[in-house]
Write an enzyme that holds these catalytic residues in place. Structure first.
Site, PDB file in Angstrom:
ATOM      1  N   SER A  85       0.683  -6.275  -0.986  1.00  0.00           N
ATOM      2  CA  SER A  85       1.145  -6.384  -0.223  1.00  0.00           C
ATOM      3  C   SER A  85       1.513  -8.645   0.118  1.00  0.00           C
ATOM      4  CB  SER A  85      -1.017  -7.067  -0.596  1.00  0.00           C
ATOM      5  OG  SER A  85      -1.034  -6.977   0.967  1.00  0.00           O
ATOM      6  N   HIS A 237      -4.549   1.479  -0.446  1.00  0.00           N
ATOM      7  CA  HIS A 237      -3.634   0.031  -0.773  1.00  0.00           C
ATOM      8  C   HIS A 237      -3.394  -0.668  -1.849  1.00  0.00           C
ATOM      9  CE1 HIS A 237      -1.625  -3.488   1.252  1.00  0.00           C
ATOM     10  NE2 HIS A 237      -2.481  -4.320   0.837  1.00  0.00           N
TER      11      HIS A 237
END
Length: 255
Positions: A85, A237
């Site tokens: 991320s 994620h």
């Protein structure tokens, strides 16, 4: 900027792992120990996170410079970079700014593009907690329920709570909440001074995540022509947390 880090393993090609927003090196200990069977693994706290220093400057250029300073200080060569991320954007920026300072790169569930701000409620929740009078993590979890419905996300965020001996053992944050809040839009920005990177780059995405879309592949190809994308089924994620063994298998094949 002397970044805090944890090391596992004594032999093999060095791997540096960078966490995402609100994360720390702690999040990667389990993965890092497995990878350390064949690599020297450095799990690093980025600035304003974990036990690394705090700074009012918070953008991908300075975080890439922090990483370069760390690599030089540790005298590492042929480094494999892993970033999740926000950490993925840091390593992509690093690759553009310092193309000769790594050998391969793994970008976890993020694309080199603009993302709109979507952490406002979390930041409001963190700021709303009265640390001076907080009695327990359980109490903090209850307070955060108004701002984040996922128990898993709340527990991830609350790992940043600790008893600070310099504040009479009151609770404190391991993350620099005011600076992150002020600069949260920068976390979603596109990369600065984009340049083509020809070294091998692996993008790992979760099938249940929306962070890397099919239409993003063209931009990935333009900037990282020597790329591969692997999708891990059933992962969101936080791919490495949702499917750790599958994630490790993919990383080991690439590294």
């Amino acid at each position: 900027m002397k970044l805090f880090y944890r090391q596992a393993g004594e032999i093999g090609t060095p791997i540096i792992i960078l966490h995402g927003i609100f994360g720390s090196s702690d999040n990667w200990l389990t993965i890092g120990k497995v990878l350390a069977e064949s690599h020297r693994v450095y799990m690093v706290d980025q600035r304003n996170h974990g036990q690394s220093p705090r700074s009012d400057e918070f953008n991908y250029d300075v975080m890439a410079a922090d990483l370069k300073e760390f690599i030089d200080e540790q005298q590492l060569e042929d480094v494999i970079l892993i970033g999740h991320s926000m950490g993925g954007k840091t390593v992509m920026q690093f690759a553009m700014n310092y193309p000769e300072s790594f050998s391969k790169m793994i970008v976890v569930d993020i694309a080199p593009k603009f993302y709109p701000v979507h952490h406002n409620m979390i930041l409001q929740g963190l700021a709303s907690i009265d640390l001076k009078n907080l009695k327990s993590r359980t109490e903090a979890n209850e307070l955060m329920k108004r701002f984040e419905e996922s128990e898993g996300v709340r527990q991830f965020l609350l790992k940043n709570l600790w008893r600070n001996p310099e504040k009479n053992n009151e609770f404190d944050w391991r993350i620099n909440v005011p600076v992150i809040t002020k600069n949260i839009d920068i976390v979603g920005h596109e990369l600065a001074n984009e340049k083509v990177v020809t070294k091998p780059v692996l993008f790992i995405r979760g099938s249940e995540s929306h962070y890397i879309q099919p239409e993003d592949e063209r931009k990935i190809w333009e900037l990282f022509p020597n790329y591969e994308i692997i999708t891990i089924e059933g992962a969101g994620h936080w791919v490495q947390a949702d499917k750790p063994q599958e994630f490790i298998n993919v990383v080991q094949r690439f590294s």
